[in-house]
Design a protein around this motif. Structure first.
Motif, PDB file in Angstrom:
ATOM      1  N   MET A 171      11.380 104.630  -1.181  1.00  0.00           N
ATOM      2  CA  MET A 171      10.884 103.468  -0.483  1.00  0.00           C
ATOM      3  C   MET A 171      10.591 103.859   0.965  1.00  0.00           C
ATOM      4  N   ALA A 172       9.376 103.641   1.407  1.00  0.00           N
ATOM      5  CA  ALA A 172       9.046 103.874   2.808  1.00  0.00           C
ATOM      6  C   ALA A 172       9.710 102.791   3.643  1.00  0.00           C
ATOM      7  N   ARG A 173      10.359 103.187   4.722  1.00  0.00           N
ATOM      8  CA  ARG A 173      11.089 102.225   5.532  1.00  0.00           C
ATOM      9  C   ARG A 173      10.144 101.593   6.537  1.00  0.00           C
ATOM     10  N   VAL A 174       9.289 100.712   6.020  1.00  0.00           N
ATOM     11  CA  VAL A 174       8.307 100.001   6.826  1.00  0.00           C
ATOM     12  C   VAL A 174       8.396  98.529   6.464  1.00  0.00           C
ATOM     13  N   CYS A 175       8.438  97.670   7.470  1.00  0.00           N
ATOM     14  CA  CYS A 175       8.467  96.229   7.240  1.00  0.00           C
ATOM     15  C   CYS A 175       7.075  95.759   6.836  1.00  0.00           C
ATOM     16  N   ASP A 176       6.986  94.979   5.739  1.00  0.00           N
ATOM     17  CA  ASP A 176       5.701  94.466   5.288  1.00  0.00           C
ATOM     18  C   ASP A 176       5.181  93.335   6.165  1.00  0.00           C
ATOM     19  N   ILE A 177       6.027  92.751   7.002  1.00  0.00           N
ATOM     20  CA  ILE A 177       5.623  91.631   7.858  1.00  0.00           C
ATOM     21  C   ILE A 177       5.160  92.128   9.229  1.00  0.00           C
ATOM     22  N   CYS A 178       5.991  92.913   9.916  1.00  0.00           N
ATOM     23  CA  CYS A 178       5.666  93.312  11.295  1.00  0.00           C
ATOM     24  C   CYS A 178       5.340  94.794  11.428  1.00  0.00           C
ATOM     25  N   ILE A 201      15.702  97.796   6.863  1.00  0.00           N
ATOM     26  CA  ILE A 201      14.782  97.183   5.907  1.00  0.00           C
ATOM     27  C   ILE A 201      15.562  96.709   4.687  1.00  0.00           C
ATOM     28  N   LYS A 202      15.300  95.477   4.259  1.00  0.00           N
ATOM     29  CA  LYS A 202      15.896  94.919   3.050  1.00  0.00           C
ATOM     30  C   LYS A 202      14.781  94.532   2.095  1.00  0.00           C
ATOM     31  N   LYS A 203      15.020  94.715   0.807  1.00  0.00           N
ATOM     32  CA  LYS A 203      14.058  94.303  -0.220  1.00  0.00           C
ATOM     33  C   LYS A 203      14.470  92.918  -0.699  1.00  0.00           C
ATOM     34  N   ILE A 204      13.705  91.888  -0.315  1.00  0.00           N
ATOM     35  CA  ILE A 204      14.074  90.514  -0.649  1.00  0.00           C
ATOM     36  C   ILE A 204      12.901  89.813  -1.320  1.00  0.00           C
ATOM     37  N   ARG A 205      13.218  88.702  -1.983  1.00  0.00           N
ATOM     38  CA  ARG A 205      12.186  87.860  -2.583  1.00  0.00           C
ATOM     39  C   ARG A 205      11.782  86.802  -1.569  1.00  0.00           C
ATOM     40  N   VAL A 206      10.488  86.717  -1.292  1.00  0.00           N
ATOM     41  CA  VAL A 206       9.961  85.747  -0.332  1.00  0.00           C
ATOM     42  C   VAL A 206       8.847  84.942  -0.999  1.00  0.00           C
ATOM     43  N   ILE A 207       8.540  83.805  -0.402  1.00  0.00           N
ATOM     44  CA  ILE A 207       7.448  82.968  -0.883  1.00  0.00           C
ATOM     45  C   ILE A 207       6.173  83.376  -0.158  1.00  0.00           C
ATOM     46  N   VAL A 208       5.169  83.838  -0.923  1.00  0.00           N
ATOM     47  CA  VAL A 208       3.870  84.227  -0.361  1.00  0.00           C
ATOM     48  C   VAL A 208       2.806  83.422  -1.104  1.00  0.00           C
ATOM     49  N   ASN A 209       2.110  82.563  -0.395  1.00  0.00           N
ATOM     50  CA  ASN A 209       1.074  81.691  -0.966  1.00  0.00           C
ATOM     51  C   ASN A 209       1.599  80.878  -2.146  1.00  0.00           C
ATOM     52  N   GLY A 210       2.825  80.389  -2.029  1.00  0.00           N
ATOM     53  CA  GLY A 210       3.394  79.529  -3.060  1.00  0.00           C
ATOM     54  C   GLY A 210       4.032  80.247  -4.227  1.00  0.00           C
ATOM     55  N   CYS A 233      12.912  90.124  11.185  1.00  0.00           N
ATOM     56  CA  CYS A 233      11.961  89.137  10.654  1.00  0.00           C
ATOM     57  C   CYS A 233      12.675  88.095   9.803  1.00  0.00           C
ATOM     58  N   ILE A 234      13.715  88.505   9.082  1.00  0.00           N
ATOM     59  CA  ILE A 234      14.482  87.550   8.285  1.00  0.00           C
ATOM     60  C   ILE A 234      15.196  86.564   9.190  1.00  0.00           C
ATOM     61  N   ARG A 235      15.846  87.059  10.242  1.00  0.00           N
ATOM     62  CA  ARG A 235      16.617  86.198  11.145  1.00  0.00           C
ATOM     63  C   ARG A 235      15.718  85.271  11.952  1.00  0.00           C
ATOM     64  N   SER A 236      14.516  85.745  12.328  1.00  0.00           N
ATOM     65  CA  SER A 236      13.637  84.928  13.166  1.00  0.00           C
ATOM     66  C   SER A 236      12.883  83.874  12.372  1.00  0.00           C
ATOM     67  N   GLY A 237      12.948  83.934  11.030  1.00  0.00           N
ATOM     68  CA  GLY A 237      12.299  82.918  10.212  1.00  0.00           C
ATOM     69  C   GLY A 237      10.834  83.203   9.961  1.00  0.00           C
ATOM     70  N   LYS A 238      10.397  84.444  10.082  1.00  0.00           N
ATOM     71  CA  LYS A 238       9.009  84.781   9.815  1.00  0.00           C
ATOM     72  C   LYS A 238       8.690  84.766   8.330  1.00  0.00           C
ATOM     73  N   VAL A 239       9.718  84.802   7.481  1.00  0.00           N
ATOM     74  CA  VAL A 239       9.533  84.759   6.024  1.00  0.00           C
ATOM     75  C   VAL A 239      10.372  83.611   5.476  1.00  0.00           C
ATOM     76  N   GLN A 240       9.903  83.043   4.372  1.00  0.00           N
ATOM     77  CA  GLN A 240      10.655  82.000   3.677  1.00  0.00           C
ATOM     78  C   GLN A 240      11.205  82.612   2.400  1.00  0.00           C
TER      79      GLN A 240
END
Length: 63
Positions: free
Chosen positions: A1-8, A33-42, A53-60
């Motif tokens: 796993m490449a240690r790159v955030c998919d958000i920032c 980096i954590k591998k989590i389940r997020v809501i993307v386009n529903g 990014c998880i703590r700041s609320g950038k992902v749901q």
């Protein structure tokens, strides 16, 4: 796993480690980096997201 955030796109940064005798060696600070389940386009999707990014609320998170 490449240690790159998919958000920032946070990645590892390079620096220099100093020993007690001031010998210098190269080192890397890896992103937390954590591998989590997020809501993307529903729909739930599994992404690699940094903890800032998880703590700041950038992902749901998908529950």
């Amino acid at each position: 796993m490449a240690r790159v955030c998919d958000i920032c796109n946070k990645t590892a940064i390079m620096g220099i480690k100093y020993s007690h005798s001031h010998k210098r060696t190269n080192r890397r600070w890896e992103a937390n980096i954590k591998k989590i389940r997020v809501i993307v386009n529903g729909t739930p999707k599994r992404l690699n997201v940094c903890t800032s990014c998880i703590r700041s609320g950038k992902v749901q998170r998908a529950i």
